[in-house]
Write a protein that holds these residues in place. Sequence first.
Motif, mmCIF file in Angstrom:
data_model
loop_
_atom_site.group_PDB
_atom_site.id
_atom_site.type_symbol
_atom_site.label_atom_id
_atom_site.label_comp_id
_atom_site.label_asym_id
_atom_site.label_seq_id
_atom_site.Cartn_x
_atom_site.Cartn_y
_atom_site.Cartn_z
ATOM 1 N N LYS A 166 -17.409 13.152 58.037
ATOM 2 C CA LYS A 166 -16.367 13.624 58.942
ATOM 3 C C LYS A 166 -15.021 13.003 58.591
ATOM 4 N N GLU A 171 -17.442 18.695 58.303
ATOM 5 C CA GLU A 171 -18.321 18.748 59.465
ATOM 6 C C GLU A 171 -19.693 19.189 58.971
ATOM 7 N N HIS A 173 -23.994 19.440 59.003
ATOM 8 C CA HIS A 173 -25.103 19.649 59.921
ATOM 9 C C HIS A 173 -26.415 19.334 59.212
ATOM 10 N N GLN A 174 -27.232 18.534 59.847
ATOM 11 C CA GLN A 174 -28.529 18.188 59.278
ATOM 12 C C GLN A 174 -29.477 19.365 59.435
ATOM 13 N N ILE A 189 -28.240 18.764 54.232
ATOM 14 C CA ILE A 189 -27.142 19.192 55.097
ATOM 15 C C ILE A 189 -26.553 20.524 54.634
ATOM 16 N N SER A 191 -22.603 22.781 55.335
ATOM 17 C CA SER A 191 -21.284 22.833 55.959
ATOM 18 C C SER A 191 -20.627 24.131 55.522
ATOM 19 N N GLU A 195 -15.522 24.657 57.910
ATOM 20 C CA GLU A 195 -15.689 23.272 58.356
ATOM 21 C C GLU A 195 -15.230 22.274 57.306
#
Length: 201
Positions: A166, A171, A173-174, A189, A191, A195
């Motif tokens: 971040k 940004e 996301h798992q 992850i 993104s 993002e």
Amino acid sequence: MEQPIIRTVDYTVFEADESVLWDLATFVVTENYCHHAGEDCICLSDIQRMITKVYQEENELAEISRILIVRNNVGEIIGTIRSTLWDRKKKLPMERLFGINPLDCDFSKDISKFWHIGRFAINREGSKYSKSILKTLISTITTPIQKEPAGCLLAEVDRKLFKNLKVLGIEAHQIAPSIHYLSSETIPIYSKSSELSVMYS
């Protein structure tokens, strides 16, 4: 073959072809084991097997990948990263490690292009310039993704980098539970391109 694309007083970033893959695999595996496991915990035969495995995986992706390496002023590698514009056919590390095909995930429905980012490493000498190298490599390798309205970044990152994404303007996301890989906790992850825009603001 290596082509310089960014020069600084302390290091140079090169765009490289498949001829650098063995050196890249050796660097990434060695740095990860030394950083996370500690030199006293290293089994040389394990490292050699992992280097060969990483080399083979990267060789399969080379024709659809962009490879960046960072060299110091005496020519030693101090940083690496690789981006693959996925053709939706070749098996990505995410599928090998986690059994995840991105096309089967909910987030992929409105995505037109996927880029897999991997083999990111900075060594101990490079750590003197780690913030600069990190920002340079990440921003350079993700520029095409940020420019694609329906693009998506895929990666497997260690816990520390996941927490710091971040700060870089990503940004993330798992996708699934973490596993132990290259001597560290590793998280899959994604993104989306929208993002990534904070990095460029």
